[in-house]
Design a protein around this motif. Structure first.
Motif, PDB file in Angstrom:
ATOM      1  N   PRO A 236       5.491  36.828  50.128  1.00 16.70           N
ATOM      2  CA  PRO A 236       6.474  37.586  49.621  1.00 16.70           C
ATOM      3  C   PRO A 236       7.840  38.057  50.387  1.00 16.70           C
ATOM      4  N   GLY A 237       8.789  37.321  50.106  1.00 15.29           N
ATOM      5  CA  GLY A 237      10.008  37.040  50.499  1.00 15.29           C
ATOM      6  C   GLY A 237       9.744  36.979  52.234  1.00 15.29           C
TER       7      GLY A 237
ATOM      8  N   LEU B 156      13.567  27.242  53.872  1.00 15.00           N
ATOM      9  CA  LEU B 156      12.734  27.701  52.945  1.00 15.00           C
ATOM     10  C   LEU B 156      12.160  28.843  52.732  1.00 15.00           C
ATOM     11  N   THR B 157      12.869  29.246  51.040  1.00 12.17           N
ATOM     12  CA  THR B 157      12.364  31.107  50.653  1.00 12.17           C
ATOM     13  C   THR B 157      10.941  31.054  50.133  1.00 12.17           C
ATOM     14  N   ALA B 158      10.586  32.591  50.359  1.00 11.79           N
ATOM     15  CA  ALA B 158       9.479  32.248  48.907  1.00 11.79           C
ATOM     16  C   ALA B 158      10.434  34.126  48.508  1.00 11.79           C
ATOM     17  N   PRO B 159      10.441  34.136  47.152  1.00 12.56           N
ATOM     18  CA  PRO B 159      11.430  35.400  46.723  1.00 12.56           C
ATOM     19  C   PRO B 159      10.052  36.315  46.671  1.00 12.56           C
TER      20      PRO B 159
ATOM     21  N   VAL C 272       6.109  22.190  44.808  1.00 14.03           N
ATOM     22  CA  VAL C 272       6.113  23.460  44.957  1.00 14.03           C
ATOM     23  C   VAL C 272       4.633  23.043  43.957  1.00 14.03           C
ATOM     24  N   ALA C 273       3.852  24.096  44.831  1.00 14.29           N
ATOM     25  CA  ALA C 273       2.481  23.548  44.127  1.00 14.29           C
ATOM     26  C   ALA C 273       2.219  24.984  43.465  1.00 14.29           C
ATOM     27  N   GLN C 274       2.796  26.610  43.938  1.00 16.07           N
ATOM     28  CA  GLN C 274       2.066  27.266  43.561  1.00 16.07           C
ATOM     29  C   GLN C 274       3.388  28.163  43.730  1.00 16.07           C
ATOM     30  N   GLY C 275       3.753  29.519  42.683  1.00 12.31           N
ATOM     31  CA  GLY C 275       4.717  30.009  42.709  1.00 12.31           C
ATOM     32  C   GLY C 275       6.346  29.452  42.976  1.00 12.31           C
ATOM     33  N   GLN C 276       7.288  30.674  43.536  1.00  8.21           N
ATOM     34  CA  GLN C 276       8.545  29.784  43.247  1.00  8.21           C
ATOM     35  C   GLN C 276       9.228  29.328  44.324  1.00  8.21           C
ATOM     36  N   MET C 277      10.107  28.381  44.425  1.00 11.10           N
ATOM     37  CA  MET C 277      10.464  28.719  46.623  1.00 11.10           C
ATOM     38  C   MET C 277      11.737  28.207  46.226  1.00 11.10           C
TER      39      MET C 277
END
Length: 234
Positions: A169-170, A215-218, A187-192
């Protein structure tokens, strides 16, 4: 330039116990690269019900790479391999002059999900071969497939590099594209967030004429993706 293919715009086939959502499906007007990106010609997100799968079937002259996103898959082939591909493992099967294999979900109660990737090899008629490795569970980008690879990566008979992207996360990562290269992210999982574009699980994005990708994760969830770095074919 970043061109997005939303998850629901992929071509879907549902056979009851097996469902497939396919990127680069020829004739799909919603796919900006329906014919593939160079030798990368298919990304099939495949859902297999418990105790179901594909019986023995043949392939020739294709690099088939499978990344297990959830669950496990049992593999058998005419080379004598009989293995279980677990979550976050990668398998490379070079069909070459010909191979016959089967894929089944070995669980009695849990479905499985894999991303199966087809890459046209740099030459036909190679000797069939098989390789399987565990993808390291570390943040950032990890090379998991490339020509003449070793270590954590399987060897692919083509000028394509595959990176596993895992962001906490983050979390944040970057990838530079050399001149004459383009990329595709699945994307395989979550948001990017790719540069400034938000992608959700199942979404893909083709990146052309860019020198770098951020590339960033929420901040509230981790995310996983596959990043393909491919030489532009002229």
């Amino acid at each position: 330039m970043i061109r997005v293919l939303k998850s629901d715009d992929r071509v879907t086939s549902d056979h009851g116990t097996v469902a497939i959502r396919r990127t680069f499906a020829g004739g799909n007007p919603r796919d900006p690269h329906a014919g593939g990106i160079g030798p990368l010609i298919s990304i099939a997100e495949t859902y297999i019900a418990p105790s179901a799968g594909f019986p023995m079937h043949p392939h020739r002259d294709m690099e088939i790479v499978s990344y297990m996103a959830d669950g496990a898959m049992a593999h058998r082939d005419t080379l004598g391999n009989g293995t279980i591909i677990a979550t976050h493992e990668i398998q490379r099967m070079s069909a070459g002059t010909g191979i016959v294999h089967s894929e089944f979900n070995p669980s009695d109660d849990q479905p499985c999900r894999c991303l199966q990737i087809w890459i046209v090899p740099s030459q036909t008629g190679i000797e069939p071969s098989y390789e399987q490795k565990k993808v390291p569970d570390r943040d950032g980008l990890t090379l998991i497939g490339a020509p003449n690879a070793s270590g954590d990566a399987v060897a692919i008979h083509q000028d394509v590099a595959i990176h596993a992207v895992h962001l906490a996360p983050g979390g944040r990562a970057a990838h530079n594209l050399a001149k004459g290269r383009q990329a595709y992210i699945q994307v395989a999982q979550g948001q990017m967030v790719v540069n400034d574009i938000v992608l959700s699980s199942g979404d893909g994005a083709a990146i052309d004429d860019e020198s770098a990708i951020t590339l960033t994760a929420p901040g509230n969830q981790s995310s996983r993706a596959l990043l393909f770095d491919v030489r532009v074919q002229t």
